[in-house]
Design a protein around this motif. Structure first.
Motif, PDB file in Angstrom:
ATOM      1  N   PHE A 143      43.828  37.936  49.926  1.00 41.70           N
ATOM      2  CA  PHE A 143      42.801  38.470  49.046  1.00 41.70           C
ATOM      3  C   PHE A 143      42.095  37.314  48.351  1.00 41.70           C
ATOM      4  O   PHE A 143      42.742  36.359  47.898  1.00 41.70           O
ATOM      5  CB  PHE A 143      43.408  39.383  47.982  1.00 41.70           C
ATOM      6  CG  PHE A 143      44.056  40.621  48.525  1.00 41.70           C
ATOM      7  CD1 PHE A 143      43.354  41.814  48.576  1.00 41.70           C
ATOM      8  CD2 PHE A 143      45.355  40.597  48.984  1.00 41.70           C
ATOM      9  CE1 PHE A 143      43.949  42.956  49.081  1.00 41.70           C
ATOM     10  CE2 PHE A 143      45.964  41.732  49.489  1.00 41.70           C
ATOM     11  CZ  PHE A 143      45.252  42.916  49.543  1.00 41.70           C
ATOM     12  N   THR A 144      40.792  37.387  48.236  1.00 37.16           N
ATOM     13  CA  THR A 144      40.029  36.380  47.495  1.00 37.16           C
ATOM     14  C   THR A 144      38.998  37.076  46.622  1.00 37.16           C
ATOM     15  O   THR A 144      38.490  38.148  46.974  1.00 37.16           O
ATOM     16  CB  THR A 144      39.311  35.405  48.448  1.00 37.16           C
ATOM     17  OG1 THR A 144      38.505  36.142  49.371  1.00 37.16           O
ATOM     18  CG2 THR A 144      40.308  34.549  49.206  1.00 37.16           C
ATOM     19  N   SER A 145      38.708  36.481  45.485  1.00 36.74           N
ATOM     20  CA  SER A 145      37.687  37.015  44.583  1.00 36.74           C
ATOM     21  C   SER A 145      36.783  35.883  44.136  1.00 36.74           C
ATOM     22  O   SER A 145      37.156  34.704  44.189  1.00 36.74           O
ATOM     23  CB  SER A 145      38.333  37.697  43.370  1.00 36.74           C
ATOM     24  OG  SER A 145      39.145  36.783  42.646  1.00 36.74           O
ATOM     25  N   ILE A 146      35.585  36.246  43.685  1.00 37.23           N
ATOM     26  CA  ILE A 146      34.645  35.230  43.206  1.00 37.23           C
ATOM     27  C   ILE A 146      35.138  34.653  41.886  1.00 37.23           C
ATOM     28  O   ILE A 146      35.187  33.432  41.701  1.00 37.23           O
ATOM     29  CB  ILE A 146      33.242  35.836  43.028  1.00 37.23           C
ATOM     30  CG1 ILE A 146      32.707  36.353  44.363  1.00 37.23           C
ATOM     31  CG2 ILE A 146      32.282  34.806  42.439  1.00 37.23           C
ATOM     32  CD1 ILE A 146      31.382  37.080  44.244  1.00 37.23           C
ATOM     33  N   TYR A 147      35.514  35.527  40.968  1.00 38.96           N
ATOM     34  CA  TYR A 147      36.021  35.128  39.663  1.00 38.96           C
ATOM     35  C   TYR A 147      37.459  35.616  39.523  1.00 38.96           C
ATOM     36  O   TYR A 147      37.933  36.431  40.325  1.00 38.96           O
ATOM     37  CB  TYR A 147      35.140  35.704  38.551  1.00 38.96           C
ATOM     38  CG  TYR A 147      33.697  35.317  38.649  1.00 38.96           C
ATOM     39  CD1 TYR A 147      33.323  33.977  38.670  1.00 38.96           C
ATOM     40  CD2 TYR A 147      32.691  36.279  38.732  1.00 38.96           C
ATOM     41  CE1 TYR A 147      31.992  33.613  38.774  1.00 38.96           C
ATOM     42  CE2 TYR A 147      31.360  35.920  38.832  1.00 38.96           C
ATOM     43  CZ  TYR A 147      31.013  34.584  38.848  1.00 38.96           C
ATOM     44  OH  TYR A 147      29.703  34.213  38.963  1.00 38.96           O
ATOM     45  N   PRO A 148      38.192  35.138  38.517  1.00 37.89           N
ATOM     46  CA  PRO A 148      39.611  35.499  38.383  1.00 37.89           C
ATOM     47  C   PRO A 148      39.838  37.007  38.338  1.00 37.89           C
ATOM     48  O   PRO A 148      39.064  37.766  37.749  1.00 37.89           O
ATOM     49  CB  PRO A 148      40.011  34.826  37.071  1.00 37.89           C
ATOM     50  CG  PRO A 148      39.085  33.668  36.944  1.00 37.89           C
ATOM     51  CD  PRO A 148      37.783  34.141  37.501  1.00 37.89           C
ATOM     52  N   ALA A 149      40.922  37.425  38.960  1.00 33.30           N
ATOM     53  CA  ALA A 149      41.289  38.840  39.024  1.00 33.30           C
ATOM     54  C   ALA A 149      42.798  38.976  38.876  1.00 33.30           C
ATOM     55  O   ALA A 149      43.553  38.011  39.024  1.00 33.30           O
ATOM     56  CB  ALA A 149      40.816  39.458  40.339  1.00 33.30           C
ATOM     57  N   LEU A 150      43.231  40.198  38.584  1.00 36.85           N
ATOM     58  CA  LEU A 150      44.643  40.553  38.539  1.00 36.85           C
ATOM     59  C   LEU A 150      44.893  41.530  39.678  1.00 36.85           C
ATOM     60  O   LEU A 150      44.149  42.501  39.847  1.00 36.85           O
ATOM     61  CB  LEU A 150      44.990  41.204  37.199  1.00 36.85           C
ATOM     62  CG  LEU A 150      46.453  41.596  36.981  1.00 36.85           C
ATOM     63  CD1 LEU A 150      47.328  40.360  36.845  1.00 36.85           C
ATOM     64  CD2 LEU A 150      46.593  42.480  35.739  1.00 36.85           C
ATOM     65  N   LEU A 151      45.943  41.280  40.467  1.00 38.93           N
ATOM     66  CA  LEU A 151      46.243  42.129  41.615  1.00 38.93           C
ATOM     67  C   LEU A 151      47.615  42.769  41.427  1.00 38.93           C
ATOM     68  O   LEU A 151      48.607  42.069  41.205  1.00 38.93           O
ATOM     69  CB  LEU A 151      46.217  41.316  42.905  1.00 38.93           C
ATOM     70  CG  LEU A 151      46.406  42.097  44.209  1.00 38.93           C
ATOM     71  CD1 LEU A 151      45.245  43.058  44.430  1.00 38.93           C
ATOM     72  CD2 LEU A 151      46.545  41.139  45.396  1.00 38.93           C
TER      73      LEU A 151
END
Length: 619
Positions: free
Chosen positions: A352-360
């Motif tokens: 999984f990748t995101s542009i800005y920080p995320a919580l998974l």
């Protein structure tokens, strides 16, 4: 209050001292920063902080059922001594403190009174404080146990970061349970609520709470969704929120660390399945969130559901799954606090990748979608790749669950192979799967699913022979009635923040120059304005120390780096030409707290004022 972190083996032990200002705190090494208005040398390495520590806070939610089997002891903490020597551990609740001895590399389970569970708005003193009296390393896991509703969650020590603290809750929606009798469907009421509890780790902690649903924060008063409420908490005091609606996206900002827990008293996943389970996780501040994750569905389950939560506007999350039928997809997350859900079939390893920080968050699916018909769901946080480390202690409860597993992920790094991974010093047997960076692209990581067998200790060591390796373990257990999942731990370095630093570690300037120019650098996404403390001062007890007011002008001021700006300069005024020929004097410049940014360990530099006069005759 002076706090220093001394850490060489991932434990972040807290050392308190009454030395004035910077003095010799932490042996006079490393970064200086301000805490509670005073300044102290801080020699911590942020990469060393993880789930091991010497001080923890823990909170328990109410469960939906107290069965006779657990009525006298329905909440536990499992404490692992990570050291090769015996430790004394104190655990405090209400006004009571107890102590236990734990032998080297061994564990103890402590039962706590069921009434310590949070269940009503306005309860502030039900948090439990756990401390190593030797200031050494512990690993602590919490366990809320009922006959048909239980969960475990890894505790993380509170870490002081050079920034404010922003937290978002993650939970599940209220359940809709359907009972079918004689061909008719009946909607059953929800069992339990979405819940949040956080505990202040310092005195006079100011928190601002913005709930995602209408909720009581102060008993008898409803705070509307999206409305902020500020409170001040004493050390160890808590705030408890509960709602039949999903509290995911509730935002809390504080000026000191919190032990922040969110989840559900007995939630379902998805919301329309019959079987519910207790779900709790400790959530770290958004500064530790990441943009790259690796995961796989849990064994024995036909599919898992994932929930991604963003801390920034205009974010998106993309995933690529490796397996017999590779898949990929992408979802947008337009506003901070938004989340999206998606399902991943079994036998898939995903990036999984995101542009800005995320919580998974990862949820095992309950009910009939599982290969076990009457299986409960479970929940765990998936740590980002930037928080991986080279070794962990994996916890499980051998007496509660029938089968234990671990999903292991190793980042693909030149010179580091899967052969170096071991469980309790035994090589991993089985076939590793390569996890693609993109569809049909190169491999970014490797993954494998392993059953934990052959040990009765409840603790196994996951490690790599190469200390430069970066890996992660997610342990989980499944049974016909209960399930649980817990990550193995993570570092707590602020990977989601811009970094500010000085452009050099040494500066030299001739006397009579009038001033010295210092450059402050900034790296990261550069999206927001940042204000950082800049200071110039004497070096205590240093040989040839420059004197403030004579050789230079002492400074302590806030410096603004606007959004998009990568550097800014500051000047320090120098005194008149008064250095004897052939001599030099030294002072220091340093950066302090920068809310919204990480102050690099390179934020301390010496400035040497050299003599500009020609040598005296005969010398």
């Amino acid at each position: 209050e002076f706090v220093c972190y001394e850490s060489t083996e991932c434990h972040g032990a807290v050392v308190e001292t009454d030395l004035p200002l910077r003095g010799d705190c932490c042996g006079g090494r490393g970064l200086s920063f301000s805490l509670s208005g005073d300044t102290c040398r801080n020699c911590f390495s942020m990469e060393e902080f993880c789930n091991d520590g010497s001080e923890f806070y823990v909170a328990f939610f109410s469960n939906v059922e107290v069965a006779p089997l657990f009525s006298q002891a329905s909440i536990f903490v499992k404490i692992d001594n990570m050291e090769d020597f015996q430790q004394t551990v104190a655990y405090s609740f209400k006004s009571e403190t107890k102590e236990r001895e734990i032998g080297p590399r061994s564990s103890v389970e402590l039962a706590l009174p069921p009434e310590m569970r949070f269940g009503d708005v306005g309860e502030t003193d039900k948090g439990v404080f756990i401390q190593s009296m030797d200031g050494a390393k512990l690993s602590v896991t919490a366990f809320g146990a009922e006959f048909s509703s239980s969960d475990t969650y890894q505790l993380l020590p509170c870490v002081y970061l050079p920034s404010n603290y922003e937290y978002y809750a993650i939970s599940v929606a209220k359940e809709i349970r359907v009972l079918i009798e004689e061909g008719e469907e009946f909607i059953l009421p929800p069992s339990g609520n979405s819940a949040i509890v956080f505990i202040a780790s310092g005195e006079m902690t100011t928190v601002t709470i913005t709930p995602s649903q209408d909720v009581e924060i102060i008993k008898g008063t409803t705070t509307p969704a999206g409305t902020s409420l500020e409170q001040t908490l004493g050390k160890g005091k808590a705030v408890f929120l509960s709602s039949p609606e999903d509290l995911t996206g509730t935002r809390v900002v504080s000026d000191k660390p919190l032990a922040f827990f969110s989840g559900h008293e007995c939630g379902t996943m998805p919301f329309d399945l019959q079987f519910c389970d207790h779900m709790v996780e400790q959530i770290l501040p958004t500064s530790t969130w990441g943009t790259e994750f690796y995961t796989a569905s849990f064994m024995t389950r036909s599919l898992d559901r994932f929930r991604a939560l963003t801390s920034r506007d205009d974010n998106s999350i993309r995933w690529v799954c490796t397996g017999e039928n590779p898949t990929s997809d992408e979802r947008s997350l337009p506003t901070a606090g938004n989340f999206t859900e998606f399902e991943i079939p079994s036998n898939r390893f995903c990036r999984f990748t995101s542009i800005y920080p995320a919580l998974l968050a990862q949820f095992s699916i309950g009910g009939a979608t599982s290969s076990l018909f009457a299986a409960d769901p479970s929940m765990t946080i998936v740590p980002p790749a930037g928080q991986y480390k080279d070794s962990y202690m994996l916890n499980y409860f051998s007496g509660q669950i029938v089968t234990n597993f671990v999903n292991i992920f190793l980042l693909a790094t030149p010179g580091i192979t899967t052969d170096g991974v071991s469980l309790d010093k035994a090589p991993i047997s089985g076939t590793w799967s390569g996890i693609s960076c993109e569809e049909g692209n190169e491999v970014c990581a490797y993954g494998i699913q392993v059953e934990i067998t052959g040990t009765e200790s409840g603790v196994v060591t996951l490690a790599h022979s190469n200390p430069d390796a970066k890996l992660l373990g997610i342990s989980y257990s499944t049974d016909i009635r209960t399930s649980r999942a817990s990550h193995s731990g993570m570092t707590q370095k602020p990977i989601a923040l811009d970094t500010v630093s000085l452009s050099a570690s040494e500066y030299s300037v001739e006397e009579g120059s009038g001033e010295v120019v210092i450059s402050i650098s900034r790296t990261g996404d550069l999206l927001d304005d940042i204000t950082v403390l800049f200071a110039a001062g004497e070096i205590p007890r240093a040989t040839s120390a420059a004197i403030a007011g004579e050789d230079f002008t002492e400074a302590r001021r806030a410096v603004l780096l606007p959004a998009g700006m990568t550097s800014v300069t500051q000047t320090v005024a120098l005194g008149p030409d008064n250095i004897f020929p052939g001599e030099a004097k030294v002072f220091e410049v340093y950066l302090g707290p920068a809310p919204g940014a990480f102050v690099s360990p390179t934020a301390l530099a010496n400035v040497t004022i050299t003599d500009s006069d020609p040598p005296l005759p005969g010398i």
